[in-house]
Design a protein around this motif. Sequence first.
Motif, PDB file in Angstrom:
ATOM      1  N   LYS A  35       0.824  -1.218   0.000  1.00 16.81           N
ATOM      2  CA  LYS A  35       0.000   0.000   0.000  1.00 16.81           C
ATOM      3  C   LYS A  35       0.861   1.272   0.000  1.00 16.81           C
ATOM      4  N   PHE A  36       2.088   1.179   0.501  1.00 18.51           N
ATOM      5  CA  PHE A  36       2.964   2.354   0.529  1.00 18.51           C
ATOM      6  C   PHE A  36       3.419   2.780  -0.873  1.00 18.51           C
ATOM      7  N   GLU A  37       3.279   1.891  -1.870  1.00 16.88           N
ATOM      8  CA  GLU A  37       3.644   2.255  -3.244  1.00 16.88           C
ATOM      9  C   GLU A  37       2.760   3.384  -3.763  1.00 16.88           C
ATOM     10  N   HIS A  38       1.542   3.486  -3.241  1.00 13.59           N
ATOM     11  CA  HIS A  38       0.601   4.529  -3.676  1.00 13.59           C
ATOM     12  C   HIS A  38       0.177   5.405  -2.498  1.00 13.59           C
ATOM     13  N   ALA A  39       1.042   5.511  -1.493  1.00  8.92           N
ATOM     14  CA  ALA A  39       0.703   6.266  -0.282  1.00  8.92           C
ATOM     15  C   ALA A  39       0.670   7.765  -0.558  1.00  8.92           C
ATOM     16  N   GLN A  40      -0.147   8.460   0.216  1.00 13.29           N
ATOM     17  CA  GLN A  40      -0.199   9.919   0.143  1.00 13.29           C
ATOM     18  C   GLN A  40       1.002  10.488   0.893  1.00 13.29           C
ATOM     19  N   VAL A  41       1.431  11.685   0.476  1.00 11.90           N
ATOM     20  CA  VAL A  41       2.568  12.354   1.108  1.00 11.90           C
ATOM     21  C   VAL A  41       2.037  13.492   1.974  1.00 11.90           C
ATOM     22  N   PHE A  42       2.544  13.562   3.205  1.00  8.63           N
ATOM     23  CA  PHE A  42       2.110  14.571   4.166  1.00  8.63           C
ATOM     24  C   PHE A  42       3.311  15.279   4.776  1.00  8.63           C
ATOM     25  N   ILE A 131       6.398  12.704   5.043  1.00  6.50           N
ATOM     26  CA  ILE A 131       6.158  11.288   5.327  1.00  6.50           C
ATOM     27  C   ILE A 131       5.170  10.746   4.301  1.00  6.50           C
ATOM     28  N   LYS A 132       5.251   9.462   4.065  1.00  5.19           N
ATOM     29  CA  LYS A 132       4.217   8.758   3.312  1.00  5.19           C
ATOM     30  C   LYS A 132       3.369   8.054   4.354  1.00  5.19           C
ATOM     31  N   ALA A 133       2.057   8.115   4.182  1.00 10.82           N
ATOM     32  CA  ALA A 133       1.177   7.497   5.168  1.00 10.82           C
ATOM     33  C   ALA A 133      -0.013   6.843   4.492  1.00 10.82           C
ATOM     34  N   ILE A 134      -0.448   5.733   5.087  1.00 10.53           N
ATOM     35  CA  ILE A 134      -1.600   5.003   4.554  1.00 10.53           C
ATOM     36  C   ILE A 134      -2.673   4.887   5.628  1.00 10.53           C
ATOM     37  N   LEU A 135      -3.919   4.964   5.190  1.00 13.24           N
ATOM     38  CA  LEU A 135      -5.064   4.888   6.086  1.00 13.24           C
ATOM     39  C   LEU A 135      -5.173   3.492   6.695  1.00 13.24           C
ATOM     40  N   ILE A 136      -5.397   3.442   7.999  1.00 12.27           N
ATOM     41  CA  ILE A 136      -5.584   2.160   8.694  1.00 12.27           C
ATOM     42  C   ILE A 136      -7.062   1.800   8.632  1.00 12.27           C
ATOM     43  N   ASP A 137      -7.379   0.757   7.869  1.00 14.79           N
ATOM     44  CA  ASP A 137      -8.770   0.323   7.747  1.00 14.79           C
ATOM     45  C   ASP A 137      -8.948  -1.036   8.440  1.00 14.79           C
ATOM     46  N   THR A 138     -10.138  -1.567   8.356  1.00 14.85           N
ATOM     47  CA  THR A 138     -10.464  -2.836   9.019  1.00 14.85           C
ATOM     48  C   THR A 138      -9.553  -3.962   8.538  1.00 14.85           C
ATOM     49  N   TYR A 170      -3.459   6.605  10.640  1.00 13.72           N
ATOM     50  CA  TYR A 170      -2.534   6.342   9.545  1.00 13.72           C
ATOM     51  C   TYR A 170      -1.292   5.623  10.042  1.00 13.72           C
ATOM     52  N   LEU A 171      -0.698   4.821   9.152  1.00 12.33           N
ATOM     53  CA  LEU A 171       0.630   4.257   9.377  1.00 12.33           C
ATOM     54  C   LEU A 171       1.598   5.081   8.557  1.00 12.33           C
ATOM     55  N   ALA A 172       2.665   5.546   9.195  1.00 20.29           N
ATOM     56  CA  ALA A 172       3.694   6.308   8.483  1.00 20.29           C
ATOM     57  C   ALA A 172       4.742   5.336   7.962  1.00 20.29           C
ATOM     58  N   ASN A 173       5.448   5.758   6.907  1.00 22.10           N
ATOM     59  CA  ASN A 173       6.400   4.846   6.271  1.00 22.10           C
ATOM     60  C   ASN A 173       7.647   4.601   7.094  1.00 22.10           C
ATOM     61  N   TYR A 174       7.783   5.220   8.228  1.00 23.35           N
ATOM     62  CA  TYR A 174       8.916   4.915   9.098  1.00 23.35           C
ATOM     63  C   TYR A 174       8.478   3.806  10.038  1.00 23.35           C
ATOM     64  N   GLU A 175       8.141   4.122  11.262  1.00 23.92           N
ATOM     65  CA  GLU A 175       7.731   3.037  12.161  1.00 23.92           C
ATOM     66  C   GLU A 175       6.749   3.526  13.196  1.00 23.92           C
TER      67      GLU A 175
END
Length: 194
Positions: A35-42, A131-138, A170-175
């Motif tokens: 999912k991080f391949e298409h993550a939004q940048v913040f 950061i790149k971040a992805i939404l945490i869904d179910t 969100y999960l950030a691309n670091y940790e």
Amino acid sequence: MKMIKTIFAASMFTLTCNVFAAPVEFQKIPEIMAKFEHAQVFVKKDKTLGRLPTDTEMGSVFPTYISDTKGGFIVETSNRVTNDIVIASKITPIVDNIYNQWLVPKSTWVKTYGELPVSSEFQSFKRIKTIKAILIDTEMLKLMGSKDGKTATIKVSWSDNGMTVYKDGYLANYEYGIAPEEMKETYERVKENK
């Protein structure tokens, strides 16, 4: 009586496993990392305060407080203060005189903010790192072993207990994870150049 003791022991074991489940290293879950391949940048909207620890703080346990979303606060993590860290803080309090403050390794601070604080008094810094971040869904919560469908615990380098992440956060691309309220208040999406 023996049956009751057995049921009680089994229920305590289940409770202990649920409450103290080992933090999950989400970087080892291919479905999440894809999912991080298409993550939004913040980038952080607001400035962050930073300072060096005082001599009296060295070696002490430093709690990081976050909002409990009910007008109060809870402890998110507790870490030990060393001379290799910067103490970071949000500018506005969570409630009364309780601030969201956390420890950042000096090397990470420099990469994120460009320069180190020079004293134990808070100074204002603007984040330079995105950061790149992805939404945490179910689905993601299930992949991370969520027990309640609302939270999961991820592995982080600064706490053996891990960090709680939340549905719609969100999960950030670091940790690390960013709670929904914090994301809305603190970050803005970086517009992509086309």
